[in-house]
Design an enzyme around this catalytic site. Structure first.
Site, short mmCIF file in Angstrom:
data_model
loop_
_atom_site.label_atom_id
_atom_site.label_comp_id
_atom_site.label_asym_id
_atom_site.label_seq_id
_atom_site.Cartn_x
_atom_site.Cartn_y
_atom_site.Cartn_z
N ALA A 84 0.88 -1.29 -0.37
CA ALA A 84 0.10 0.11 0.22
C ALA A 84 0.47 1.36 -0.10
O ALA A 84 0.51 2.20 -0.89
CB ALA A 84 -0.99 0.05 1.44
N ARG A 126 -5.50 -0.72 -9.21
CA ARG A 126 -5.73 -1.66 -8.40
C ARG A 126 -6.96 -0.60 -7.35
O ARG A 126 -6.08 0.24 -6.84
CB ARG A 126 -4.62 -1.71 -8.10
CG ARG A 126 -3.83 -2.74 -8.61
CD ARG A 126 -2.57 -3.20 -7.54
NE ARG A 126 -3.12 -4.54 -6.88
CZ ARG A 126 -2.30 -4.62 -5.83
NH1 ARG A 126 -0.93 -5.09 -5.06
NH2 ARG A 126 -3.02 -5.84 -5.19
N GLN A 137 3.76 -13.74 -1.76
CA GLN A 137 4.48 -12.21 -1.28
C GLN A 137 5.17 -12.95 -0.01
O GLN A 137 6.38 -12.36 0.26
CB GLN A 137 3.53 -11.38 -0.84
CG GLN A 137 2.59 -10.74 -2.38
CD GLN A 137 1.56 -10.90 -2.74
OE1 GLN A 137 1.28 -12.33 -2.21
NE2 GLN A 137 0.83 -9.91 -3.09
N ASP A 142 -3.59 -2.56 3.95
CA ASP A 142 -4.19 -1.61 2.24
C ASP A 142 -4.91 -0.68 3.07
O ASP A 142 -4.92 0.19 2.20
CB ASP A 142 -4.69 -2.69 1.75
CG ASP A 142 -3.52 -3.37 0.74
OD1 ASP A 142 -2.92 -4.76 1.56
OD2 ASP A 142 -2.61 -2.94 0.32
N LYS A 171 -3.93 -8.70 2.84
CA LYS A 171 -3.90 -9.29 2.03
C LYS A 171 -4.90 -10.56 2.87
O LYS A 171 -4.96 -10.89 3.42
CB LYS A 171 -3.13 -9.80 1.86
CG LYS A 171 -2.12 -11.23 1.54
CD LYS A 171 -3.06 -11.15 -0.27
CE LYS A 171 -2.34 -9.56 -1.13
NZ LYS A 171 -1.91 -9.36 -2.03
#
Ligand code: MRU
Length: 331
Positions: free
Chosen positions: A53, A87, A181, A222, A233
């Site tokens: 973010a 996004r 990730q 985020d 996530k």
């Protein structure tokens, strides 16, 4: 392991392009790419070459400064909307774009966005470190480290700062399906910091928590809604439910730029849905699901505020919802 100082986002010497570390290729390849066109910048965000973010906000700042050199104001506004549309979930992207569009001096503003993030992350890391003691077991998910921000990171900041001060922690890292990730980036960053890192598949978290190896869960965010619900996530909310069950403190770390008071609750946050091929094909040697199977691939989920022990920003601790945690010495 060889220590490497990786810079995720910077301007080129002539300031006509943004140079980013291509995070899709980690940990096997360290490759930087140079972006000067809006379409390539959009694709870098969409394809997670740049991600996390706060890093999305920093990237958008540098990108708009570069684009402003050749685009008149109406065109720049078009580019700004275009980048934001890449996004939807992380608020930092639209937050930074809106700052840039209001600024008189775009160069000064994009550096300010990055430098302020570095200061916020350092403060968050200090606060987080106050929650830990040497040797603690910490579970983290996705990547909330330096590559997702500017420096230190949010969810990983305390761990990296602690390592700098000679502390060690047993950090369990969820691989973070489907884009990995945790496995690809968090494991790399924490090993780089010299910490004890154990990688687990996402479905193993309950077993690790039950075995009492975990003193706290540390994650990033985020977007945080006004009622304390948190978008992060996919997989984060499940960890929060488990943490409550096992009476393990669950902390969310983010800069105040991730708090979006315009969203009353998590239900008002748009969750990005991504292509099913990420589940079935990407990172596998060959396709790993029957052709034609239906896939559901939300990139984020909402963790209810009442599952969160505290949200930690540079300004302090917010929302002490869960009380009487059994393990550790937490707020
Ligand atoms: O899809 P990504 O990799 O951009 O998602 C990143 C996360 O969910 C992070 O946990 C979040 O952005 C916090 S980063 C400091």
């Amino acid at each position: 392991m060889e220590k490497r100082n990786l810079t995720n986002i910077r301007l080129s010497g002539d300031e006509n392009s943004v140079i980013i570390l291509d995070q899709r290729l980690l940990p096997n390849k360290i490759e930087y790419i140079e972006l000067s066109e809006a379409a390539d910048m959009y694709a870098a965000i969409k394809e997670l070459k740049v991600r996390g973010a706060p890093a999305l906000g920093i990237f958008a700042g540098f990108a708009l400064y570069v684009l402003s050199k050749k685009a008149p104001p109406p065109k720049l506004k078009e580019y700004a909307d275009y980048l934001v549309s890449a996004r939807p979930t992380a608020v930092n992207l639209e937050w930074a774009v809106s700052r840039m569009m209001k600024a008189d001096d775009l160069k000064k503003e994009c550096y300010a966005i990055r430098d302020e993030d570095a200061a916020m992350c350092a403060a968050i890391a200090e606060r987080g470190l106050g929650l830990l003691k040497d040797g603690d077991g910490v579970l983290t998910h996705c990547n909330a480290g330096p590559l997702a921000t500017s420096r230190y990171g949010t969810g990983l900041g305390a761990l990296i700062l602690g390592a700098e001060k000679g502390m060690n922690f047993n950090v369990f890292v969820g691989e973070t399906r489907p884009l990995l990730q945790g496995a690809r980036i968090t494991a790399l960053e924490l090993m780089n910091a010299g910490l004890d890192v154990t990688l687990i598949c996402d479905g193993m978290a309950s077993a690790v928590m039950r075995d009492k190896k975990i003193d706290a869960v540390f994650v990033g965010a985020d977007r945080v809604a006004a009622n304390g619900d948190v978008a992060n996530k996919i997989g984060t909310s499940g960890l929060a439910v488990l943490a409550k069950h096992y009476k393990i403190p669950f902390y969310v770390f983010c800069p105040s730029s991730t708090v979006d008071l315009s969203r009353k609750s998590g239900g008002d946050i748009v969750i990005e849905e991504r292509d099913g091929s990420e589940i079935c094909e990407l990172y596998f040697k060959e396709r790993m699901a029957p052709e034609g199977v239906k896939c559901f691939n939300p990139a984020f989920d909402i963790t209810d505020g009442n599952l969160i022990t505290a949200i930690v920003t540079e300004e302090g601790f917010f929302k002490k919802v869960r009380a009487n945690e059994k393990r550790g010495n937490h707020v």
